[in-house]
Enzyme design. Structure first.
Site, short mmCIF file in Angstrom:
data_model
loop_
_atom_site.label_atom_id
_atom_site.label_comp_id
_atom_site.label_asym_id
_atom_site.label_seq_id
_atom_site.Cartn_x
_atom_site.Cartn_y
_atom_site.Cartn_z
N ASN A 49 -53.27 -26.45 7.99
CA ASN A 49 -54.07 -26.20 7.76
C ASN A 49 -55.25 -26.12 8.46
O ASN A 49 -55.14 -25.35 9.20
CB ASN A 49 -54.72 -27.71 8.69
CG ASN A 49 -56.58 -28.36 8.88
OD1 ASN A 49 -57.07 -27.40 8.32
ND2 ASN A 49 -57.53 -29.06 9.90
N TRP A 50 -56.00 -24.62 7.52
CA TRP A 50 -56.05 -23.26 7.02
C TRP A 50 -57.54 -23.04 8.15
O TRP A 50 -58.47 -22.67 8.19
CB TRP A 50 -56.06 -22.49 6.37
CG TRP A 50 -55.08 -22.00 5.25
CD1 TRP A 50 -53.87 -22.64 6.40
CD2 TRP A 50 -54.98 -21.20 4.71
NE1 TRP A 50 -52.71 -21.74 4.96
CE2 TRP A 50 -53.71 -21.00 4.72
CE3 TRP A 50 -56.11 -20.62 4.00
CZ2 TRP A 50 -52.91 -20.03 3.74
CZ3 TRP A 50 -55.32 -19.40 2.95
CH2 TRP A 50 -53.88 -19.57 2.96
N LYS A 51 -58.68 -24.40 8.04
CA LYS A 51 -59.32 -24.89 8.22
C LYS A 51 -60.77 -23.81 7.73
O LYS A 51 -60.17 -23.24 6.80
CB LYS A 51 -59.72 -24.57 10.39
CG LYS A 51 -58.39 -26.00 10.67
CD LYS A 51 -58.75 -26.13 12.04
CE LYS A 51 -57.73 -27.07 12.88
NZ LYS A 51 -57.63 -26.79 13.91
N HIS B 15 -60.15 -35.60 9.94
CA HIS B 15 -59.59 -34.73 11.26
C HIS B 15 -60.11 -35.03 11.90
O HIS B 15 -61.66 -35.70 11.31
CB HIS B 15 -59.64 -33.59 9.88
CG HIS B 15 -59.10 -32.48 11.35
ND1 HIS B 15 -59.84 -31.87 12.22
CD2 HIS B 15 -57.47 -31.94 11.82
CE1 HIS B 15 -58.57 -31.08 13.52
NE2 HIS B 15 -58.04 -30.68 12.68
N GLU C 261 -61.80 -32.92 13.75
CA GLU C 261 -63.19 -31.98 14.08
C GLU C 261 -64.37 -32.90 12.70
O GLU C 261 -65.14 -32.74 12.97
CB GLU C 261 -62.62 -30.80 13.40
CG GLU C 261 -62.03 -30.30 14.42
CD GLU C 261 -61.30 -29.18 14.27
OE1 GLU C 261 -60.44 -28.70 12.73
OE2 GLU C 261 -60.26 -28.70 15.18
N GLY D 163 -55.45 -26.96 18.93
CA GLY D 163 -55.81 -25.88 19.55
C GLY D 163 -56.02 -25.81 20.37
O GLY D 163 -56.99 -24.72 21.06
N SER E 187 -51.24 -28.12 18.43
CA SER E 187 -50.49 -26.81 19.14
C SER E 187 -49.52 -26.81 18.63
O SER E 187 -48.24 -26.18 19.61
CB SER E 187 -50.56 -26.35 20.74
OG SER E 187 -51.89 -26.69 20.64
N GLY F 81 -52.36 -26.00 12.47
CA GLY F 81 -52.84 -24.92 12.63
C GLY F 81 -53.53 -23.97 12.80
O GLY F 81 -53.19 -22.26 11.83
N GLY F 82 -53.48 -23.37 13.98
CA GLY F 82 -53.71 -21.39 14.13
C GLY F 82 -52.28 -21.30 13.80
O GLY F 82 -52.42 -20.00 13.44
#
Ligand code: PGA
Length: 256
Positions: free
Chosen positions: A9-11, A97, A99, A175, A214, A235-236
């Protein structure tokens, strides 16, 4: 047998150069890796470029997106329809999600509507569920996940989960570097599966449930060693080719 799925998920990250470099890096790192589905969800702006690059490389990487609207076309300024996502080869679409639930006030019911709309239009929903820090502290994790799932199950039937993906993402782990332990994550995954099994054991047995929050190359193996963790939403670490590839390789190794 559930096939593991590792999805990036590159956000809200990237530009044309970064997209090209990341995809090139992933192609190189994942060459010859079998037994795991790998997907990326770039910002919608870069789907065209990603589709072209993946096509040129005859890639096995699945293209996804991070959101969808609940309308096909018309006067809905700023929205993106399932047909548009399909037009650029995206198949796996993240919905719900935390967010989006938080910053865009998306309710369980609205997310369930997106779920139904994706299915109706032949796309794969990747349904994110998960509890906040406070809910975790209060011991409400399973109840929160069940409520978020029930928004789909009670309106569309448990069979709607066939072919869909669930991503369990404790919000406090996203995150933050504060990942859930593999044992805790397994316990929640098993509870989620058991909740689905109350309606259909068959659906529960077959549905892919990813862990997210994470996930890094260092902890991925421990998650994938758990029987009810079928992959990861990353994510990250998905923004770095060798980190993301290492997570995908860990899934391939643990599940085959
Ligand atoms: P993270 O994000 O891996 O950076 O914690 C996961 C996600 O939000 O899907």
């Amino acid at each position: 047998m559930r096939r593991p799925l590792v999805m990036g998920n590159w956000k809200l990250n990237g530009n044309k150069t970064m997209v090209a470099e990341l995809i090139k890096g992933l192609e190189a790192e994942l060459n010859g890796v079998e037994g795991v589905d790998v997907a990326i969800a770039p910002p919608v702006m870069y789907l065209d470029l990603a589709e072209q690059l993946l096509g040129k490389a005859e890639s096995k990487i699945i293209l996804g997106a991070q959101n969808v609207d609940v309308n096909l076309s018309g006067a809905f300024t700023g929205d993106i329809s399932p047909d548009m996502l399909k037009d650029f080869g995206a198949t796996h679409i993240i919905i719900g999600h935390s967010e989006r639930r938080e910053y865009h006030e998306e309710s369980d019911e609205f997310v369930a509507k997106k779920f139904a709309f994706l299915k109706e239009n032949g796309l794969v929903p990747v349904l994110c569920i998960g509890e906040s820090d406070a809910q975790n502290e209060a011991g409400e994790t399973v109840a929160v996940c069940a409520r978020q799932l029930d928004a789909v199950i009670n309106t569309q039937g448990v069979e709607a989960l066939n072919g869909a993906v669930i991503a369990y993402e404790p919000i406090w782990a996203i995150g933050t570097g504060k990942a859930a332990t593999a044992d805790d994550a397994q316990r929640i995954h098993a509870a989620i599966r058991a909740h689905i099994a109350e309606k259909s054991e068959e659906v529960a047995k077959n549905v892919v449930i990813q862990y997210g929050g994470s996930v890094k190359p260092e902890n991925a193996e421990a998650y994938f060693a758990q029987p009810d963790i079928d992959g990861a939403l990353v994510g990250g670490a998905a923004l770095i080719a060798d980190s993301f590839a290492a997570i995908a390789k860990a899934a391939a190794k643990a599940k085959n």
